[in-house]
Design an enzyme around this catalytic site. Structure first.
Site, short mmCIF file in Angstrom:
data_model
loop_
_atom_site.label_atom_id
_atom_site.label_comp_id
_atom_site.label_asym_id
_atom_site.label_seq_id
_atom_site.Cartn_x
_atom_site.Cartn_y
_atom_site.Cartn_z
N ASP A 13 0.81 -1.23 0.00
CA ASP A 13 0.00 0.00 0.00
C ASP A 13 0.84 1.27 0.00
O ASP A 13 0.46 2.28 0.60
CB ASP A 13 -0.96 0.01 1.21
N LYS A 16 1.85 2.18 -5.05
CA LYS A 16 2.50 1.65 -6.27
C LYS A 16 1.65 1.92 -7.50
O LYS A 16 2.14 2.32 -8.55
CB LYS A 16 2.68 0.12 -6.16
N GLY A 40 -4.65 -4.42 -3.47
CA GLY A 40 -5.68 -3.41 -3.67
C GLY A 40 -4.96 -2.20 -4.23
O GLY A 40 -4.16 -1.59 -3.52
N HIS A 41 -5.15 -1.91 -5.49
CA HIS A 41 -4.38 -0.87 -6.17
C HIS A 41 -5.30 0.26 -6.59
O HIS A 41 -6.22 0.06 -7.39
CB HIS A 41 -3.65 -1.48 -7.37
N GLN A 218 2.01 -6.05 -3.29
CA GLN A 218 2.50 -6.17 -1.91
C GLN A 218 3.80 -5.35 -1.75
O GLN A 218 4.04 -4.45 -2.54
CB GLN A 218 2.74 -7.64 -1.52
P1 GDP Z 1 -0.84 0.28 -3.56
O1 GDP Z 1 -1.40 -1.02 -3.10
O2 GDP Z 1 0.62 0.39 -3.25
O3 GDP Z 1 -1.12 0.58 -5.00
O4 GDP Z 1 -1.53 1.41 -2.68
P2 GDP Z 1 -3.09 1.49 -2.26
O5 GDP Z 1 -3.89 1.90 -3.43
O6 GDP Z 1 -3.51 0.27 -1.53
O7 GDP Z 1 -3.02 2.60 -1.14
C1 GDP Z 1 -2.57 3.89 -1.38
C2 GDP Z 1 -3.70 4.86 -0.99
O8 GDP Z 1 -3.18 6.16 -0.92
C3 GDP Z 1 -4.81 4.92 -2.00
O9 GDP Z 1 -6.01 5.21 -1.35
C4 GDP Z 1 -4.40 6.08 -2.91
O10 GDP Z 1 -5.48 6.69 -3.57
C5 GDP Z 1 -3.81 7.00 -1.90
N1 GDP Z 1 -2.71 7.85 -2.38
C6 GDP Z 1 -1.80 7.61 -3.34
N2 GDP Z 1 -0.86 8.58 -3.37
C7 GDP Z 1 -1.21 9.46 -2.41
C8 GDP Z 1 -0.62 10.67 -1.93
O11 GDP Z 1 0.43 11.12 -2.37
N3 GDP Z 1 -1.28 11.31 -0.90
C9 GDP Z 1 -2.43 10.82 -0.37
N4 GDP Z 1 -2.99 11.52 0.62
N5 GDP Z 1 -2.98 9.68 -0.78
C10 GDP Z 1 -2.38 9.01 -1.78
P1 IMO Z 2 -0.90 -4.25 -2.19
O1 IMO Z 2 -0.47 -4.80 -3.53
C1 IMO Z 2 -0.94 -4.58 2.14
C2 IMO Z 2 -0.83 -8.63 3.80
C3 IMO Z 2 -2.05 -9.12 4.54
C4 IMO Z 2 -1.41 -10.07 5.53
C5 IMO Z 2 -0.29 -10.70 4.71
C6 IMO Z 2 -0.65 -12.05 4.09
O2 IMO Z 2 -2.19 -3.53 -2.20
O3 IMO Z 2 0.22 -3.49 -1.57
P2 IMO Z 2 -2.21 -12.75 2.05
O4 IMO Z 2 -3.68 -12.51 1.82
O5 IMO Z 2 -1.32 -12.20 1.00
O6 IMO Z 2 -1.89 -14.19 2.36
O7 IMO Z 2 -1.89 -11.95 3.43
O8 IMO Z 2 0.01 -9.78 3.68
N1 IMO Z 2 -1.09 -8.15 2.42
C7 IMO Z 2 -1.07 -6.86 2.07
N2 IMO Z 2 -0.92 -5.74 2.81
N3 IMO Z 2 -1.09 -4.49 0.80
C8 IMO Z 2 -1.19 -5.60 0.04
O9 IMO Z 2 -1.17 -5.55 -1.31
C9 IMO Z 2 -1.25 -6.85 0.68
N4 IMO Z 2 -1.39 -8.11 0.24
C10 IMO Z 2 -1.27 -8.89 1.32
O10 IMO Z 2 -2.72 -8.06 5.19
O11 IMO Z 2 -0.80 -9.34 6.57
MG MG Z 3 -2.86 -1.69 -1.77
#
Ligand code: GDP
Ligand code: IMO
Ligand code: MG
Length: 418
Positions: A13, A16, A40-41, A218
């Site tokens: 998270d 990316k 979750g992207h 991840q």
């Molecule tokens: P990923 O899994 O690495 O792609 O990241 P996620 O989408 O799970 O989580 C990143 C969260 O931060 C999402 O809700 C994005 O919309 C939000 N986000 C991304 N870049 C920024 C930023 O620079 N500032 C803020 N406040 N939110 C951001």
């Molecule tokens: P993105 O791509 C954050 C965490 C889960 C748990 C551990 C193992 O959005 O960054 P799993 O279901 O993979 O067997 O869970 O890894 N986890 C993540 N945490 N972002 C993710 O993906 C994750 N994918 C798995 O919360 O701790």
């Molecule tokens: Mg994510």
């Protein structure tokens, strides 16, 4: 640089997807190489927000090819749902979306097993996303997994699925299995136009000098070997996974971009040395809207950790940093960065391999002055308040790696290139 990779370098998270979406403008092909719908992207543009679990984050750029490599574990029903939802929004998949026929299938039994494993573990549970990821990768390693190509052999598919139930000692329900078989054949028909022998396509794209970007899911601290084992996911999330999971020679990859959140978040169980179980952690969670994109769980939050960050930069070979969610740190009098750990009264800058040690490390902090200004509209580095610039420069100096991108908000436009 024509072949790049975007890698999450903390606990996932790190934003990316946003960085991939931004860099995809200057890319021909975006390839997801591991993970499944545990990811979750999130991508934001034109006041719309999209959360994807499987589809590569380059999909919103009309002319870019997007592919899922052999290392991705595919929940067929999730994939179909995502494709349908995006098509309904006018996103086209024709002639530009591909899936490697080797990719393993996440089946309903894997979710049952994921749930069962978590229940059995009681207080030691990993806190998985319950998307069946671990059990699916385990079946691959056990050489009993089903792959996309198996969907096209009607005679053997049923036998293979039956065997999975027998192997895992789970009673199968004949009526349910028949429905599953029908659904899988249906899925296979719809997918057939996307299914390819991806290493050949990929190497052809390389020969054609196409610009390729590998998208990680991840984060490195969740890597099956190098993360905080056993509180990890079940795939190789680090740069070395790319070659193993895609059929691209490691010699071909020119640049590794590490995505680091400006603080740290973690969802699920496991050690987290700089975690803030107090009002500061709560403030970061609220300002950063730190709730899981896949499960909605509140994410644990804490200060940036140079020990962990340098470790992940080292094992990935990170060339440049994308520092994200910097805007979330606005409004603090003082910010802290962990620069070393104290273990049993001894200082160390090494990231320990064992959870039992990580659980007892005491972070050693440096303090930096905060800033009050809202920085989410800044478009140039020079527009950032002095203390925000100082924070970025401090991270850069301590890491010994250049920060090339700063993200100051979720939208595509809220991105500063240095
Ligand atoms: P990923 O899994 O690495 O792609 O990241 P996620 O989408 O799970 O989580 C990143 C969260 O931060 C999402 O809700 C994005 O919309 C939000 N986000 C991304 N870049 C920024 C930023 O620079 N500032 C803020 N406040 N939110 C951001
Ligand atoms: P993105 O791509 C954050 C965490 C889960 C748990 C551990 C193992 O959005 O960054 P799993 O279901 O993979 O067997 O869970 O890894 N986890 C993540 N945490 N972002 C993710 O993906 C994750 N994918 C798995 O919360 O701790
Ligand atoms: Mg994510």
């Amino acid at each position: 640089m024509s072949v790049r990779a975007v890698l999450g370098c903390l606990f996932g998270d790190e934003a990316k997807a946003k960085i991939v979406d931004v860099l995809a403008v200057d890319t021909d092909v975006v390839i997801r190489f591991q993970g499944g719908s545990n990811a979750g992207h999130t991508i934001n543009f034109n006041n719309e927000k999209f959360v994807m679990h499987l589809i590569p984050s380059g999909i919103f750029h009309k002319n870019q090819i997007c592919a899922l490599a052999s290392g991705v574990v595919i929940d067929p029903f999730q994939l179909e749902k995502e494709i349908n939802a995006l098509q309904a929004k006018g996103v086209s998949f024709s002639d530009r979306f591909f899936v490697d026929e080797r990719a393993a299938l996440v089946l309903p039994i894997h979710k049952v097993l994921d749930e069962r494993n978590e229940q059995l573990s009681g207080d030691n549970k990993i806190g998985t996303t319950k998307r069946g990821i671990g059990p699916c990768y385990s079946d691959v390693i056990n050489r009993i997994g089903l792959r996309i190509c198996d969907l096209y052999n009607k005679e053997t598919l049923k036998t293979k699925i039956d065997y999975l139930y027998k192997f895992h000692n789970i009673k199968s329900n004949i009526a349910e299995l028949n429905v599953l078989m029908d659904d899988l054949f249906n899925f296979a028909d719809k997918m057939s136009k996307y299914v390819v022998n991806l290493p050949y396509c990929l190497n052809k794209w390389l020969e054609e000098d196409k610009k390729i970007l590998f998208e990680g899911a991840q984060g490195t601290l969740l890597d099956i070997y190098f993360g905080t084992y056993p509180f990890v996911t079940s795939s190789h999330t680090l740069s070395g996974g790319i070659a193993a999971y895609t059929g691209c020679s490691p010699k071909k990859i020119d640049e590794f971009i590490g995505v680091y959140k400006s603080y740290i978040s973690r969802v699920g169980s496991g050690p987290f040395p700089t975690e803030l179980n107090n009002e500061i952690g709560e403030k970061i969670r609220i300002q950063g809207n730190e709730f899981g994109s896949t499960t909605g769980r509140p994410r644990r939050c804490g200060w940036f950790d140079i020990v962990a960050a340098k470790y992940t930069a080292m094992i990935n070979g990170i060339d440049s940093i994308a520092l994200t969610l910097l805007d979330v740190l606005s409004g603090f009098d003082t910010l802290k960065i962990c620069i070393a750990y104290k273990v049993n009264n001894k200082m160390t800058e090494e990231f320990p391999s064992q959870v039992s040690v990580l659980d007892i490390v005491e972070p050693v902090y440096m303090e930096l002055p905060g800033w009050k200004e809202n920085i989410s509209l800044c478009t140039k580095y020079e527009e950032l308040p002095e203390n925000a610039q100082n924070y970025v420069k401090t991270v850069e100096r301590l890491m010994g790696i250049t920060v090339k991108i700063i993200s100051v908000g979720p939208d595509r436009k809220q991105t500063i290139f240095i």
